[in-house]
Design a protein around this motif. Sequence first.
Motif, PDB file in Angstrom:
ATOM      1  N   LEU A  98       1.426  -1.315   0.101  1.00  0.00           N
ATOM      2  CA  LEU A  98      -0.268  -0.008   0.033  1.00  0.00           C
ATOM      3  C   LEU A  98       0.433   1.295  -0.097  1.00  0.00           C
ATOM      4  O   LEU A  98       1.625   1.777   0.704  1.00  0.00           O
ATOM      5  CB  LEU A  98      -0.901   0.166   1.373  1.00  0.00           C
ATOM      6  CG  LEU A  98      -1.668  -1.242   1.670  1.00  0.00           C
ATOM      7  CD1 LEU A  98      -2.483  -1.039   2.367  1.00  0.00           C
ATOM      8  CD2 LEU A  98      -2.360  -1.474  -0.064  1.00  0.00           C
ATOM      9  N   GLU A 106       1.004   5.620  -0.154  1.00  0.00           N
ATOM     10  CA  GLU A 106       0.785   6.590  -0.393  1.00  0.00           C
ATOM     11  C   GLU A 106       1.063   7.535  -0.397  1.00  0.00           C
ATOM     12  O   GLU A 106       2.553   7.734  -0.675  1.00  0.00           O
ATOM     13  CB  GLU A 106       0.205   6.719   1.262  1.00  0.00           C
ATOM     14  CG  GLU A 106      -0.370   6.262   2.759  1.00  0.00           C
ATOM     15  CD  GLU A 106       0.231   4.866   3.438  1.00  0.00           C
ATOM     16  OE1 GLU A 106       0.108   4.648   4.427  1.00  0.00           O
ATOM     17  OE2 GLU A 106       1.994   5.131   2.980  1.00  0.00           O
ATOM     18  N   CYS A 130      -3.633   6.313  -2.331  1.00  0.00           N
ATOM     19  CA  CYS A 130      -2.951   4.677  -1.442  1.00  0.00           C
ATOM     20  C   CYS A 130      -3.483   4.166  -2.914  1.00  0.00           C
ATOM     21  O   CYS A 130      -4.751   3.842  -3.127  1.00  0.00           O
ATOM     22  CB  CYS A 130      -3.659   4.997   0.157  1.00  0.00           C
ATOM     23  SG  CYS A 130      -3.660   2.802   0.257  1.00  0.00           S
ATOM     24  N   TRP A 140      -8.007   4.582   6.446  1.00  0.00           N
ATOM     25  CA  TRP A 140      -7.191   5.992   6.275  1.00  0.00           C
ATOM     26  C   TRP A 140      -7.518   6.331   7.930  1.00  0.00           C
ATOM     27  O   TRP A 140      -7.774   6.519   8.616  1.00  0.00           O
ATOM     28  CB  TRP A 140      -7.018   7.100   5.542  1.00  0.00           C
ATOM     29  CG  TRP A 140      -7.009   7.453   4.440  1.00  0.00           C
ATOM     30  CD1 TRP A 140      -8.270   7.271   3.700  1.00  0.00           C
ATOM     31  CD2 TRP A 140      -5.767   7.482   3.726  1.00  0.00           C
ATOM     32  NE1 TRP A 140      -7.161   6.809   1.573  1.00  0.00           N
ATOM     33  CE2 TRP A 140      -6.345   7.860   2.582  1.00  0.00           C
ATOM     34  CE3 TRP A 140      -4.755   8.071   4.028  1.00  0.00           C
ATOM     35  CZ2 TRP A 140      -5.642   7.929   1.603  1.00  0.00           C
ATOM     36  CZ3 TRP A 140      -3.555   7.499   2.619  1.00  0.00           C
ATOM     37  CH2 TRP A 140      -3.593   7.791   1.470  1.00  0.00           C
ATOM     38  N   CYS A 148      -2.535   4.374   5.155  1.00  0.00           N
ATOM     39  CA  CYS A 148      -4.090   3.872   4.752  1.00  0.00           C
ATOM     40  C   CYS A 148      -3.602   2.496   5.016  1.00  0.00           C
ATOM     41  O   CYS A 148      -2.375   1.978   5.735  1.00  0.00           O
ATOM     42  CB  CYS A 148      -3.893   3.672   3.225  1.00  0.00           C
ATOM     43  SG  CYS A 148      -2.179   2.864   1.771  1.00  0.00           S
ATOM     44  N   GLY A 184       0.721   0.764   4.776  1.00  0.00           N
ATOM     45  CA  GLY A 184       0.857   2.081   4.046  1.00  0.00           C
ATOM     46  C   GLY A 184       1.808   2.027   4.940  1.00  0.00           C
ATOM     47  O   GLY A 184       2.260   2.108   5.925  1.00  0.00           O
TER      48      GLY A 184
END
Length: 121
Positions: free
Chosen positions: A4, A6, A22, A36, A95, A112
């Motif tokens: 992931l 961002e 994301c 988030w 995220c 992430g």
Amino acid sequence: QVQLVESGGGLVQAGGSLRLSCTASGLAFSRHSVGWFRQAPGKEREFLACISYGGRLDYADSVKGRFTISRDNAKNTVYLQMNSLKPEDTAVYYCAAGPNLAIVSTTPNYWGQGTQVTVSS
């Protein structure tokens, strides 16, 4: 390998806007909800918003009316539009992904690396 990533963070003046993105890879995007979170220095990580593949939404009370989550399933991407930003919104924004809204808003399976958002007064 699930990733992931961002993007979209940065420095903005109070009252301004930012849109975070994301982008997911390595997971079945159609079977995951995405959320988030943010973490300010010295504070615990805070849930902000999440969205299911079908578009069901949930928001924390602290950001309702200012932040909007959306997703583009064709691009494996989820967005967080942040308006009317305040200095107290300064944090690292993350995220996360999970199989449903309940899981992704509490104990996501994937995270992430985060993107810094700084709001100056």
